[in-house]
Design an enzyme around this catalytic site. Structure first.
Site, PDB file in Angstrom:
ATOM      1  N   ASP A 188       0.778  -1.135   0.067  1.00 23.59           N
ATOM      2  CA  ASP A 188       0.123   0.057  -0.002  1.00 23.59           C
ATOM      3  C   ASP A 188       0.897   1.267  -0.094  1.00 23.59           C
ATOM      4  OD1 ASP A 188      -2.582  -0.944  -0.228  1.00 23.59           O
ATOM      5  OD2 ASP A 188      -2.433  -1.610   1.931  1.00 23.59           O
ATOM      6  N   ASP A 194      -6.555  -5.020  -4.606  1.00 26.23           N
ATOM      7  CA  ASP A 194      -6.479  -3.628  -4.320  1.00 26.23           C
ATOM      8  C   ASP A 194      -5.165  -3.247  -4.613  1.00 26.23           C
ATOM      9  OD1 ASP A 194      -7.764  -5.407  -2.430  1.00 26.23           O
ATOM     10  OD2 ASP A 194      -7.683  -4.045  -0.868  1.00 26.23           O
ATOM     11  N   GLY A 232      -7.125 -18.812  -5.248  1.00 23.74           N
ATOM     12  CA  GLY A 232      -7.698 -17.683  -4.757  1.00 23.74           C
ATOM     13  C   GLY A 232      -8.204 -17.886  -3.493  1.00 23.74           C
ATOM     14  N   THR A 280     -10.256 -15.351  -0.026  1.00 19.79           N
ATOM     15  CA  THR A 280     -10.917 -14.204   0.537  1.00 19.79           C
ATOM     16  C   THR A 280     -10.113 -13.747   2.037  1.00 19.79           C
ATOM     17  OG1 THR A 280     -12.504 -12.949   0.264  1.00 19.79           O
ATOM     18  CG2 THR A 280     -12.682 -14.804   1.719  1.00 19.79           C
ATOM     19  N   ARG A 287     -15.714  -4.235  -2.435  1.00 18.65           N
ATOM     20  CA  ARG A 287     -14.929  -3.324  -2.849  1.00 18.65           C
ATOM     21  C   ARG A 287     -13.555  -3.705  -3.567  1.00 18.65           C
ATOM     22  NH1 ARG A 287     -14.309  -1.771   2.215  1.00 18.65           N
ATOM     23  NH2 ARG A 287     -12.392  -2.593   2.865  1.00 18.65           N
ATOM     24  N   TRP A 295     -12.241  -1.761  -6.506  1.00 19.25           N
ATOM     25  CA  TRP A 295     -10.744  -1.703  -6.929  1.00 19.25           C
ATOM     26  C   TRP A 295     -10.486  -1.932  -8.349  1.00 19.25           C
ATOM     27  CZ3 TRP A 295      -9.598   1.923  -3.664  1.00 19.25           C
ATOM     28  CH2 TRP A 295      -9.467   1.862  -2.338  1.00 19.25           C
TER      29      TRP A 295
HETATM   30  N1  GLY Z   1      -6.983  -1.929   0.934  1.00 15.13           N
HETATM   31  C1  GLY Z   1      -7.690  -2.582   1.765  1.00 15.13           C
HETATM   32  C2  GLY Z   1      -9.236  -2.591   1.933  1.00 15.13           C
HETATM   33  O1  GLY Z   1      -9.788  -2.125   0.786  1.00 15.13           O
HETATM   34  O2  GLY Z   1      -9.831  -2.673   2.717  1.00 15.13           O
END
Ligand code: GLY
Length: 397
Positions: A104, A165, A223, A225, A237, A241
């Site tokens: 991040d 993300d 994959g 989660t 979300r 993203w």
């Molecule tokens: N990047 C972490 C989230 O979207 O929670």
């Protein structure tokens, strides 16, 4: 509404700036927590050697990011000065190695350092952003060519794992190549994005939240989660993203397969929205499920759809973004320009919230930040307002 409905937008911007004023008085150059607690931001909790309100975690840059947006939207110098005051903290963080074991760095250093560098040309901001880009580059795992998302590179649980993300973190690398002339950063970003296109995006146009590669052989494994409802469901979300992230990676590479990936994410997201157009926290839920919505997914999707409209020339994405933004303004923004009574949204009258947007979900499986405001939702809501109200505005990504 169309996204050019100036009066509604102007009222929404004024309301958002009022909330930012409250938070600026409370936090100044310190950092609020990731999410509100019972509707209100509090100082970020102390952790390790870092005191309360310190610069740790992945969300701190959304606070100066909002202050830069507030300056763009108002022209008031108080926001520019407040935003600029954060650059030193981010420079200290990267130069002192504080909490950097994360992909991040893109979120963190794009908003905190590239933005001020581009506006003021002060070299400490550029130096810090480049140090962050170098650190991000050090997280590339060969032979897979993916950027490890979380944790120390030797952590067996996190080794070889990336997450959807991360598509929003590659703009830091594209910037680093542009500013230095060194193609290594952009090449790494492009390879990483291609791996996500091929493996994190599923054939039915949904996305995994996270995906593992074998760190030794580079083979794609599975994959899984982290914040979605199940390994096979589609975390809202994450899908948002995907829309924005693939569109940005197309912008920097011209690779049409990335544009197509963004369109596939958008198509699925839009087909799985409830009546008021604000996604539930996992797209497998709909009206009547009793589950919470995630307003932050909606705000990210608005920005992604607007970017996709620009990149693809397809006007329906802009119209879809306008519908979602209207619903956020009507039913989810604090002190909204109109009442929630015409909406199927949850009650948005939570008096005294210090979030810009109510009803976000951070991590439902862990019970963190459920039905609260959050910094990234607030940031992308304000970015959406900047995108539709400032004709010549350039986004930071
Ligand atoms: N990047 C972490 C989230 O979207 O929670």
């Amino acid at each position: 509404m169309t996204v050019t409905d100036a009066e509604v937008l102007s009222t929404a911007v004024t309301a958002a700036l009022r909330t930012i004023d409250t938070n600026l008085a409370a936090f100044g150059d310190r950092y609020p927590g990731d999410t509100t607690v019972q509707g209100r931001y509090r100082l970020r909790p102390a952790t390790g050697d870092v005191p309360e309100g310190g610069n740790v975690g992945w969300t701190t840059s959304f606070w100066p990011g909002m202050l830069w947006l507030a300056w763009d939207l108002s022209g008031a110098d108080v926001y520019r000065r407040a935003a600029e005051a954060h650059t030193a903290s981010f420079a200290d963080r990267v130069h002192n190695g504080v909490d950097l074991d994360t992909h991040d760095l893109g979120f963190l250093y794009t908003l905190s350092c590239i933005v001020p560098w581009q506006r003021s040309g002060r070299s400490p901001a550029r130096t810090a952003a480049l140090a962050a880009a170098d650190h991000l580059l050090s997280r590339v795992l060969e032979p897979a060519g993916i950027i490890q998302a979380w944790g120390d590179l030797t952590d067996p649980r996190q080794r070889g794992r990336t997450i959807i993300d991360s598509l929003m973190n590659t703009p830091l690398l594209f910037w680093a190549s542009r500013t230095t002339g060194d193609p290594r950063y952009a090449n790494a970003a492009r390879r990483h994005t291609a791996q996500l296109r091929d493996h994190i995006l599923r054939p039915d146009d949904t996305t995994f939240h996270t995906f593992y590669w074998d760190p030794e052989t580079g083979e794609p494994l599975r994959g899984e989660t982290e914040q979605g409802n199940s390994d096979d469901s589609c975390w809202a979300r994450g899908q948002a993203w995907g829309i924005y992230g693939f569109a940005l990676n197309y912008r920097y590479t011209g690779d049409v397969s990335f544009l197509r990936a963004a369109q596939r994410c958008a198509g699925y997201f839009l087909k799985h929205l409830p009546a008021d157009r604000i996604a539930y926290w996992d797209l497998e839920f709909g009206d009547g499920s009793g589950e919470e919505r995630d307003s932050s997914a909606a705000a990210i999707a608005v920005c992604g759809l607007l970017e996709l409209a620009t990149q693809s020339g397809v006007g329906t994405y802009r119209a879809a973004a306008g519908d979602i933004l209207q619903s956020l303004i009507n039913g989810y923004a604090t002190a909204p320009g109109s009442t929630a009574s015409d909406s199927t949204a949850p009650d948005s009258t939570a008096a005294g919230s210090t979030a810009l947007l109510l009803h976000g979900v951070y991590d439902k499986p862990k019970g963190v930040g459920v039905d609260e405001g959050n910094l990234w939702g607030d940031y992308f809501y304000l970015e959406a307002l900047a995108r539709v109200t400032l004709p010549d505005w350039t986004d930071p990504w």
